[in-house]
Every structure is written in C-alpha cells, then in structure tokens.
Design a protein around this motif. Structure first.
Motif, mmCIF file in Angstrom:
data_model
loop_
_atom_site.group_PDB
_atom_site.id
_atom_site.type_symbol
_atom_site.label_atom_id
_atom_site.label_comp_id
_atom_site.label_asym_id
_atom_site.label_seq_id
_atom_site.Cartn_x
_atom_site.Cartn_y
_atom_site.Cartn_z
ATOM 1 N N LEU A 85 0.847 -1.195 0.000
ATOM 2 C CA LEU A 85 0.000 0.000 0.000
ATOM 3 C C LEU A 85 0.888 1.253 0.000
ATOM 4 O O LEU A 85 0.656 2.191 -0.773
ATOM 5 C CB LEU A 85 -0.934 -0.003 1.218
ATOM 6 C CG LEU A 85 -1.793 1.252 1.410
ATOM 7 C CD1 LEU A 85 -2.630 1.565 0.167
ATOM 8 C CD2 LEU A 85 -2.683 1.092 2.641
ATOM 9 N N ASN A 88 2.569 1.715 -3.373
ATOM 10 C CA ASN A 88 1.636 2.088 -4.444
ATOM 11 C C ASN A 88 0.698 3.215 -4.000
ATOM 12 O O ASN A 88 -0.389 3.383 -4.551
ATOM 13 C CB ASN A 88 0.799 0.859 -4.849
ATOM 14 C CG ASN A 88 1.644 -0.249 -5.446
ATOM 15 O OD1 ASN A 88 2.154 -0.127 -6.552
ATOM 16 N ND2 ASN A 88 1.823 -1.334 -4.710
ATOM 17 N N GLU A 91 -1.553 5.515 -6.091
ATOM 18 C CA GLU A 91 -2.677 4.882 -6.808
ATOM 19 C C GLU A 91 -3.981 5.019 -6.017
ATOM 20 O O GLU A 91 -5.067 4.926 -6.587
ATOM 21 C CB GLU A 91 -2.402 3.388 -7.026
ATOM 22 C CG GLU A 91 -1.193 3.066 -7.856
ATOM 23 C CD GLU A 91 -1.469 3.186 -9.341
ATOM 24 O OE1 GLU A 91 -2.595 2.890 -9.773
ATOM 25 O OE2 GLU A 91 -0.546 3.603 -10.053
ATOM 26 N N PHE A 92 -3.858 5.197 -4.697
ATOM 27 C CA PHE A 92 -5.033 5.132 -3.833
ATOM 28 C C PHE A 92 -5.319 6.408 -3.046
ATOM 29 O O PHE A 92 -6.358 6.523 -2.402
ATOM 30 C CB PHE A 92 -4.888 3.957 -2.853
ATOM 31 C CG PHE A 92 -4.671 2.648 -3.555
ATOM 32 C CD1 PHE A 92 -5.677 2.056 -4.294
ATOM 33 C CD2 PHE A 92 -3.432 2.014 -3.514
ATOM 34 C CE1 PHE A 92 -5.484 0.859 -4.960
ATOM 35 C CE2 PHE A 92 -3.225 0.809 -4.175
ATOM 36 C CZ PHE A 92 -4.252 0.237 -4.905
ATOM 37 N N SER A 93 -4.400 7.361 -3.063
ATOM 38 C CA SER A 93 -4.601 8.609 -2.339
ATOM 39 C C SER A 93 -3.898 9.755 -3.060
ATOM 40 O O SER A 93 -2.794 9.576 -3.564
ATOM 41 C CB SER A 93 -4.053 8.479 -0.906
ATOM 42 O OG SER A 93 -4.184 9.708 -0.219
ATOM 43 N N MET A 177 -2.370 -5.683 -5.579
ATOM 44 C CA MET A 177 -3.014 -4.748 -6.508
ATOM 45 C C MET A 177 -4.317 -5.304 -7.079
ATOM 46 O O MET A 177 -5.194 -4.536 -7.495
ATOM 47 C CB MET A 177 -2.047 -4.376 -7.638
ATOM 48 C CG MET A 177 -0.870 -3.523 -7.171
ATOM 49 S SD MET A 177 -1.353 -1.948 -6.414
ATOM 50 C CE MET A 177 -1.843 -1.014 -7.866
ATOM 51 N N PHE A 180 -6.677 -4.895 -3.373
ATOM 52 C CA PHE A 180 -6.980 -3.674 -2.634
ATOM 53 C C PHE A 180 -8.127 -2.850 -3.241
ATOM 54 O O PHE A 180 -8.951 -2.323 -2.487
ATOM 55 C CB PHE A 180 -5.724 -2.818 -2.441
ATOM 56 C CG PHE A 180 -5.872 -1.834 -1.322
ATOM 57 C CD1 PHE A 180 -5.883 -2.260 0.003
ATOM 58 C CD2 PHE A 180 -6.026 -0.477 -1.576
ATOM 59 C CE1 PHE A 180 -6.036 -1.360 1.054
ATOM 60 C CE2 PHE A 180 -6.177 0.437 -0.538
ATOM 61 C CZ PHE A 180 -6.195 -0.005 0.782
ATOM 62 N N PRO A 181 -8.253 -2.751 -4.551
ATOM 63 C CA PRO A 181 -9.423 -2.038 -5.086
ATOM 64 C C PRO A 181 -10.742 -2.681 -4.656
ATOM 65 O O PRO A 181 -11.726 -1.976 -4.403
ATOM 66 C CB PRO A 181 -9.225 -2.122 -6.609
ATOM 67 C CG PRO A 181 -7.742 -2.243 -6.766
ATOM 68 C CD PRO A 181 -7.299 -3.103 -5.616
ATOM 69 N N ASP A 182 -10.769 -4.007 -4.549
ATOM 70 C CA ASP A 182 -11.976 -4.695 -4.053
ATOM 71 C C ASP A 182 -12.265 -4.290 -2.610
ATOM 72 O O ASP A 182 -13.412 -4.049 -2.234
ATOM 73 C CB ASP A 182 -11.803 -6.221 -4.113
ATOM 74 C CG ASP A 182 -11.761 -6.769 -5.523
ATOM 75 O OD1 ASP A 182 -12.052 -6.017 -6.479
ATOM 76 O OD2 ASP A 182 -11.456 -7.971 -5.671
ATOM 77 N N LEU A 184 -11.302 -1.508 -1.077
ATOM 78 C CA LEU A 184 -11.750 -0.107 -1.083
ATOM 79 C C LEU A 184 -13.238 -0.003 -1.381
ATOM 80 O O LEU A 184 -13.980 0.707 -0.693
ATOM 81 C CB LEU A 184 -10.973 0.678 -2.151
ATOM 82 C CG LEU A 184 -9.686 1.365 -1.746
ATOM 83 C CD1 LEU A 184 -8.988 1.916 -2.975
ATOM 84 C CD2 LEU A 184 -9.949 2.487 -0.748
ATOM 85 N N GLN A 185 -13.665 -0.729 -2.403
ATOM 86 C CA GLN A 185 -15.077 -0.728 -2.799
ATOM 87 C C GLN A 185 -15.951 -1.290 -1.674
ATOM 88 O O GLN A 185 -17.010 -0.743 -1.358
ATOM 89 C CB GLN A 185 -15.233 -1.568 -4.066
ATOM 90 C CG GLN A 185 -16.527 -1.365 -4.790
ATOM 91 C CD GLN A 185 -16.513 -2.067 -6.144
ATOM 92 O OE1 GLN A 185 -15.818 -3.061 -6.348
ATOM 93 N NE2 GLN A 185 -17.285 -1.560 -7.073
ATOM 94 N N GLU A 188 -16.188 1.419 1.099
ATOM 95 C CA GLU A 188 -17.057 2.533 0.713
ATOM 96 C C GLU A 188 -18.521 2.149 0.867
ATOM 97 O O GLU A 188 -19.329 2.920 1.401
ATOM 98 C CB GLU A 188 -16.756 2.969 -0.732
ATOM 99 C CG GLU A 188 -15.444 3.725 -0.860
ATOM 100 C CD GLU A 188 -14.960 3.854 -2.297
ATOM 101 O OE1 GLU A 188 -15.692 3.435 -3.235
ATOM 102 O OE2 GLU A 188 -13.837 4.350 -2.502
#
Length: 195
Positions: A85, A88, A91-93, A177, A180-182, A184-185, A188
């Motif tokens: 994290l 990368n 990519e996320f902040s 990679m 982590f998008p999963d 985050l979703q 949220e």
C-alpha cells in the motif's frame, strides 16, 4: 490488513478512524465506554479483517508464507500488504504518504483519552519510528517484524520474513493490486450502508 490500510479505509470521518485504529485493542465490554461513531469504526475494523481473510488474492499470499510461518502467515501478509500500500500509495490517495502519516498521528493523539493503555503505547511506537510512512521501505518492515517476533508466544521467526518479501515481491505486489481495489469498494459500501 494492518494499520496503514485501516486508517486509509476509514475515509475522512475522525471518530470512524479512531475506532478503526482501536479495533485490535478494545474488548467488547469496553465498547460501552466509547461513542457510537467510534464503535462503528471498531465494527468497520472487524469487517475489513473478515473481508480480507476471505479474499482469494489474500489467501494466495498467505499460502506462499504458510510452509515457513504457519499460523503467523496471515499476520505477515497483513504487514506485507501495508508495505505494498505504501509503495503504491499514489494509486489510492492524492495526499502524500508522509503528510497522511503526520495527520493520523495528530488525530490519534487528539483522541487518546479514550484509548486503553496498550493502544497508547502502540501509538507512541508508531509515531516515534514514523511507522506509517516507513511501511514503504524494507527497513521499516524489518523493525515491525522484529517487534512482533519479540512479542510472539514462541519462536515465530517473523523477523526473518523480509527474505520472502524480497524473493516474492512481484507476486505479492500483483496479488495486493488485485485485492486492494476490491477492499476499497467494500469499505465505501460498508460506510454508506452504516450511515
């Protein structure tokens, strides 16, 4: 996930962030002493942990470590994922990692009146070594692993795990990679559903 991820995944809500930090430090009996929004942050912490443990990419990373580290493989994966994290981060902040880390130390210190002693001691460790920022380098990860190895109930060899991080860095990064998008979703949606 480890502390860097938990703090990022709380969004901009201060009390939710405090609760997410406290997730590993408070027992259910202590929740009655906390505000509802901090309790919600503790619940988010546990939801993140459950989601992470069940995710296929995370499990794949754990299985790579299990032959050498057995029951500590998920713990190591949590720490490794904070390393990725940090690596990368952009990519996320949009906020620089160092700025985020300093903001988190300030926020947590401002709220430490409600922290149990162990959470206060750990915050002092985080801040004195700037752990949130230093998750992004192997020396910082080594410091965390050394501390965890000392606190383990038997010879965990966690302090040796940076060898695996170096050896399989590309594989772990690919899995992180994809994962982590999963997460985050998921967070949220969880936060929206619990407003």
């Amino acid at each position: 996930m480890n502390f860097l991820a938990h703090l990022l995944l709380s969004g901009k809500d201060e009390k939710l962030t405090v609760g997410n930090y406290l997730g590993d430090f408070v027992r259910s009996v202590q929740l009655r002493e906390l505000s509802p929004q901090i309790v919600k942050g503790v619940e988010l912490h546990h939801a993140i942990d459950s989601y992470t443990d069940a995710h296929q990419q995370f499990q794949q990373s754990v299985e790579r470590l299990r032959p050498s580290y057995r029951k500590y493989a998920p713990v190591l994966t949590d720490i490794f994922y904070d390393y990725f994290l940090a690596k990368n981060w952009s990519e996320f902040s949009d906020q620089p990692l160092q700025e985020f880390a300093l903001e988190m130390y300030e926020l947590l210190n401002k709220n430490k009146a409600v922290f149990p002693p162990k959470a206060i001691r750990f915050l002092q460790f985080l801040e004195s070594y700037n752990v949130l920022y230093n998750y992004g380098n192997k020396e910082g990860i080594q410091r965390v692993l050394n501390g965890m190895s000392r606190r383990a109930s038997f010879d965990s060899r966690m302090d040796e795990a940076v060898v695996e991080l170096k050896k399989f860095e590309s594989d772990f990064n690919t899995e992180f990679m994809a994962f982590f998008p999963d997460l985050l979703q998921f967070c949220e949606k969880w936060i929206m559903d619990h407003e």
